[in-house]
Motif scaffolding. Structure first.
Motif, PDB file in Angstrom:
ATOM      1  N   LYS A  46       1.059  -1.255   0.179  1.00 47.21           N
ATOM      2  CA  LYS A  46       0.184   0.368   0.190  1.00 47.21           C
ATOM      3  C   LYS A  46       0.727   1.500   0.196  1.00 47.21           C
ATOM      4  O   LYS A  46       0.662   2.066  -0.675  1.00 47.21           O
ATOM      5  N   ARG A  47       1.764   1.685   0.993  1.00 45.58           N
ATOM      6  CA  ARG A  47       3.070   2.315   0.803  1.00 45.58           C
ATOM      7  C   ARG A  47       3.622   2.699  -0.010  1.00 45.58           C
ATOM      8  O   ARG A  47       3.738   4.021  -0.410  1.00 45.58           O
ATOM      9  N   TYR A  48       3.778   1.352   0.189  1.00 47.56           N
ATOM     10  CA  TYR A  48       4.558   1.996  -2.312  1.00 47.56           C
ATOM     11  C   TYR A  48       4.165   1.980  -3.357  1.00 47.56           C
ATOM     12  O   TYR A  48       4.238   2.669  -4.078  1.00 47.56           O
ATOM     13  N   LYS A  49       2.870   1.353  -3.337  1.00 48.25           N
ATOM     14  CA  LYS A  49       1.590   2.336  -4.675  1.00 48.25           C
ATOM     15  C   LYS A  49       1.513   3.327  -4.391  1.00 48.25           C
ATOM     16  O   LYS A  49       1.250   4.537  -5.622  1.00 48.25           O
ATOM     17  N   LYS A  50       0.877   3.858  -3.139  1.00 47.42           N
ATOM     18  CA  LYS A  50       0.870   5.462  -2.801  1.00 47.42           C
ATOM     19  C   LYS A  50       1.849   6.312  -3.522  1.00 47.42           C
ATOM     20  O   LYS A  50       1.261   7.198  -3.887  1.00 47.42           O
TER      21      LYS A  50
END
Length: 196
Positions: free
Chosen positions: A174-178
């Protein structure tokens, strides 16, 4: 070509912040005539440095002022790894570095652990292809090559760093995609107050 020596530079640049300022003013070595990995002295003479050459230059200058020659090696999912000189002051960690990317330069000694220092690079490292996946610390003398003054390219040092077992750095998808979406929308991350 610079006529400065490491010794002369070390008398002028006594702190990591001073060395970082010097490296920022040094043109980035884009290796237009082929790949290079010059020793600290050879990089100084050439007047340019890429990330690993800059880390060697910082280590050579700052060891004359009492800092051990330690580097932090990052592995990235796109194969474009990064290396920084690291140092410790008052129990906190910081770094000195040179990069084409604003967020991958040095940091003041404000981080409680190496892991915390590494996390400060995670977000700005994310671009179209890059992401820090692992890290490791190395003492440059363990590579058993003259990284300070060699007139030859120091490829053995690069091989030494590549062979080191790196510690995995796990982040949430989730962090990476954001961060990835933000990079696609606005480009590189805006400058943060703690970036040197």
């Amino acid at each position: 070509m610079s006529k400065l020596s490491i010794e002369t530079l070390a008398k002028r640049l006594k702190t990591p912040r001073a060395v970082q300022k010097y490296l920022r003013a040094l043109p980035y070595n884009r290796e237009k005539r082929g790949e290079t990995l010059r020793s600290a002295e050879a990089a100084l003479r050439s007047g340019t440095a890429h990330c690993l050459e800059a880390a060697l230059l910082a280590a050579a200058v700052l060891e004359k002022n009492g800092y051990p020659p330690l580097v932090l090696s990052f592995e990235s999912q796109d194969g474009l790894d990064h290396v920084l000189f690291i140092y410790r002051e008052k129990g906190r960690w910081g770094s000195v570095g040179r990069s084409r990317d604003e967020g991958l330069h040095g940091r003041p000694a404000i981080f409680r652990s190496i892991r915390d220092l590494v996390w400060s690079y995670y977000d700005p490292y994310v671009d179209k292809y890059g992401k820090v996946t692992a890290y490791q610390i190395a003492h440059l003398d363990n590579a058993k090559i003259d990284w300070r003054k060699s007139r030859e390219h120091v490829w053995k040092l690069e091989r030494y760093l590549l062979k080191l077992e790196h510690r995995e750095l796990k982040s949430s998808l989730k962090r990476y995609k954001k961060l990835y979406r933000a990079y696609l929308e606005r480009g590189p991350m805006p400058r943060k107050s703690f970036w040197w």
